[in-house]
Design an enzyme around this catalytic site. Structure first.
Site, short mmCIF file in Angstrom:
data_model
loop_
_atom_site.label_atom_id
_atom_site.label_comp_id
_atom_site.label_asym_id
_atom_site.label_seq_id
_atom_site.Cartn_x
_atom_site.Cartn_y
_atom_site.Cartn_z
N ASP A 119 3.92 -11.82 81.86
CA ASP A 119 2.21 -11.81 82.23
C ASP A 119 1.55 -12.93 80.91
O ASP A 119 1.66 -12.36 79.99
CB ASP A 119 1.68 -10.79 82.29
CG ASP A 119 0.17 -10.63 82.37
OD1 ASP A 119 -0.49 -9.44 82.45
OD2 ASP A 119 -0.53 -11.74 82.70
N ASP B 97 -6.19 -6.68 85.94
CA ASP B 97 -6.46 -6.79 84.43
C ASP B 97 -7.80 -5.82 83.86
O ASP B 97 -8.65 -6.19 84.01
CB ASP B 97 -6.59 -8.19 84.01
CG ASP B 97 -5.08 -8.57 83.96
OD1 ASP B 97 -5.04 -9.86 84.49
OD2 ASP B 97 -4.02 -7.92 83.44
C1 DX5 Z 1 -4.56 -11.07 79.78
C2 DX5 Z 1 -3.91 -10.68 81.25
C3 DX5 Z 1 -3.20 -11.55 82.00
C4 DX5 Z 1 -4.03 -12.96 82.30
C5 DX5 Z 1 -3.16 -13.85 82.97
O1 DX5 Z 1 -5.04 -10.25 79.00
O2 DX5 Z 1 -3.12 -9.54 81.25
O3 DX5 Z 1 -2.95 -10.95 83.43
O4 DX5 Z 1 -5.22 -12.79 83.05
O5 DX5 Z 1 -3.85 -15.24 83.30
P1 DX5 Z 1 -3.23 -16.73 82.87
O6 DX5 Z 1 -1.98 -16.73 84.01
O7 DX5 Z 1 -4.29 -17.67 83.28
O8 DX5 Z 1 -2.60 -16.58 81.50
ZN ZN Z 2 -2.33 -8.89 83.08
#
Ligand code: DX5
Ligand code: ZN
Length: 226
Positions: free
Chosen positions: A181, A33
């Site tokens: 996601d 990310d």
């Molecule tokens: C948020 C990111 C995601 C996030 C997912 O901006 O794009 O990939 O890190 O994390 P969880 O699974 O904890 O929501």
């Molecule tokens: Zn992400």
């Protein structure tokens, strides 16, 4: 349904070990990310191409790395991530002027192309170039950080994209992958799998202090087998 970790909730001072642990637990795809401190609402900065390069050097060529670019200038910056070792660049439709051009630039460099839409962005904008995309990502949280709550209202968009991709494949088109996601845990992984998701990004559901990555992955995998 494949699971790929987002490393946002990892201890960045132990990132190498965390990635090693994920791969030893059977993970074959890393979701990185990238946030530039401008584009996401809470102005988060995460990491850039230098980290991608280090991760690629550590994990070797077999592990699939996608870079989820939550940045203002994906149309220029994508090349740095390609050169750092990303297999796929996933850019936000909300942040890119000319998506078909970005796709052809990526494909021209041997990099797979992904298009990501925020929870409240309709799918219409990406349908014209769906056949060119290697992946579509539907955000089930507002981009900006890990550990947020899942937004179930994206179900309709996921199911419509599933239908569109299935008919594309039936007509001999590209096998575009469908990814979700944000907020995916062992209690809702089976739900999104039933919606037709191919790959789920899991951050805090995998990397947390409740259990090891292996234990957390096992509980998600078990929930998919029920
Ligand atoms: C948020 C990111 C995601 C996030 C997912 O901006 O794009 O990939 O890190 O994390 P969880 O699974 O904890 O929501
Ligand atoms: Zn992400």
């Amino acid at each position: 349904m494949e699971i790929t970790p987002s490393i946002l909730t990892a201890d960045f001072c132990r990132l190498g070990e965390t990635i090693d642990e994920a791969i030893e637990a059977g993970i074959g795809w890393l979701h990185m990310d990238v946030m530039d401190g401008n584009w996401v609402v809470n102005r988060t900065i995460t990491f850039g191409p230098a980290l991608i390069k280090s991760v690629r050097e550590r994990v070797g060529p077999a592990v699939f790395i996608d870079c989820h670019l939550m940045i203002t200038n994906a149309e220029e910056a994508w090349e740095q991530y390609a050169n750092a070792g990303a297999n796929m660049v996933i850019a936000h439709i909300e942040a890119v002027e000319d998506f078909p051009k970005l796709i052809s630039d990526l494909h021209g460099s041997g990099v797979q192309s992904g298009c990501v839409i925020n929870p409240d962005t309709p799918i219409d904008g990406l349908l014209p170039f769906l056949t060119e995309l290697d992946l579509v990502l539907v955000m089930s949280v507002v981009p900006g950080k890990g550990g947020q709550s899942f937004i179930p209202q994206v179900e309709g968009k996921v199911r419509s994209l599933r239908e569109a991709i299935d008919s594309q494949i039936e007509n001999g088109g590209r096998e575009t992958k469908l990814m979700i996601d944000g907020g995916i845990k062992d209690h809702n992984a089976a739900l999104v799998s039933e919606w037709g998701i191919d790959i789920a990004v899991v951050g805090s559901g995998l990397i947390n202090n409740q259990g090891s990555i292996r234990e957390n992955l096992e509980s998600i995998t078990k929930s998919l087998e029920m």
